[in-house]
Design an enzyme around this catalytic site. Structure first.
Site, short mmCIF file in Angstrom:
data_model
loop_
_atom_site.label_atom_id
_atom_site.label_comp_id
_atom_site.label_asym_id
_atom_site.label_seq_id
_atom_site.Cartn_x
_atom_site.Cartn_y
_atom_site.Cartn_z
CB CYS A 1 -0.92 0.00 1.22
SG CYS A 1 -1.85 1.52 1.43
CG PHE A 2 0.02 4.34 -2.93
CD1 PHE A 2 -1.09 4.50 -2.13
CD2 PHE A 2 -0.15 4.48 -4.31
CE1 PHE A 2 -2.34 4.81 -2.65
CE2 PHE A 2 -1.40 4.78 -4.86
CZ PHE A 2 -2.50 4.95 -4.01
#
Length: 229
Positions: free
Chosen positions: A59-60
């Site tokens: 997840c960025f």
């Protein structure tokens, strides 16, 4: 939770993202928004004086927060890279409808932190042995990728991976990180930028993102903007 010894230039520990840790203190939404408003974001003209590096490791929201805690890094942008489709959207990438991965663009000052150190941060802040998965996030859009812009960067990444293998850091588990040439990066939608800072009470942030950031900070104190002694 597995704990592994790393072979960094400075001593550290690599943790998997499978478990969660208790967050001792939570800021309120009001406090965070005030801090965000007071913070001075660098302009594009300012950022033109920095080098860039690109990584993907789940997840960025998490990855952006981790790199932004590191000294010599004035800005990190969440986005999409590693695929062939033009102008991907969060909905498309999140549903696995593209070949892109959630990624980050890291602006850094090579006089303060080297590309080698960025590679150490990358490997030390996620589990590179879980194929197409990071923590609770599953699918190729969450795969581990280290992008290189030239042969020197490729040599550094591959050399570090080989060193991890030689030292058996992951107890024989294969490293699944892709090492690929950088082509193009697409900025994610505005509401994804600085997401962790803006939404500290979001359930994903409190249960996954913040514990992951805290594990990194605990073991990479010498790399942080505010050192932990």
């Amino acid at each position: 939770m597995k704990i592994y010894k790393t072979i960094l230039l400075t001593a550290a520990v690599v943790f998997t993202t499978a478990c969660q840790s208790k967050v001792k203190e939570q800021k309120t939404e009001t406090t965070v928004k005030k801090e965000m408003a007071e913070a001075v974001k660098p302009t594009q003209e300012d950022l033109s004086n920095y080098e860039t590096a690109y990584f993907a490791s789940g997840c960025f929201w998490c990855v952006e927060a981790i790199f932004e805690s590191v000294k010599g890094i004035p800005e990190v942008v969440s986005g999409y890279a590693g695929g062939t489709e033009d102008n991907p959207t969060y909905e498309q990438v999140g549903r696995g409808l593209t070949s892109h991965a959630e990624a980050v663009k890291v602006y850094y000052d090579p006089e303060v932190i080297s590309f080698t150190a960025l590679v150490q941060v990358f490997f030390g802040s996620h589990d590179p042995t879980t194929l197409n998965r990071q923590g609770p996030d599953r699918g190729p859009q969450y795969r581990s990728v280290a992008f290189y812009k030239n042969e020197e960067e490729k040599k550094i990444i591959e050399g570090y991976i080989q060193a991890l293998k030689d030292q058996n850091v992951y107890d024989g588990d294969p490293i699944t990180t892709q090492v690929v040439p950088f082509t193009k990066f697409y900025d994610a939608e505005d509401y994804h930028q600085d997401y962790e800072k803006k939404h500290p009470n979001n359930s994903y942030i409190t249960n996954v993102s913040i514990p992951r950031l805290n594990r990194f900070k605990k073991n990479f104190g010498e790399y942080l903007k505010e050192k932990i002694h």
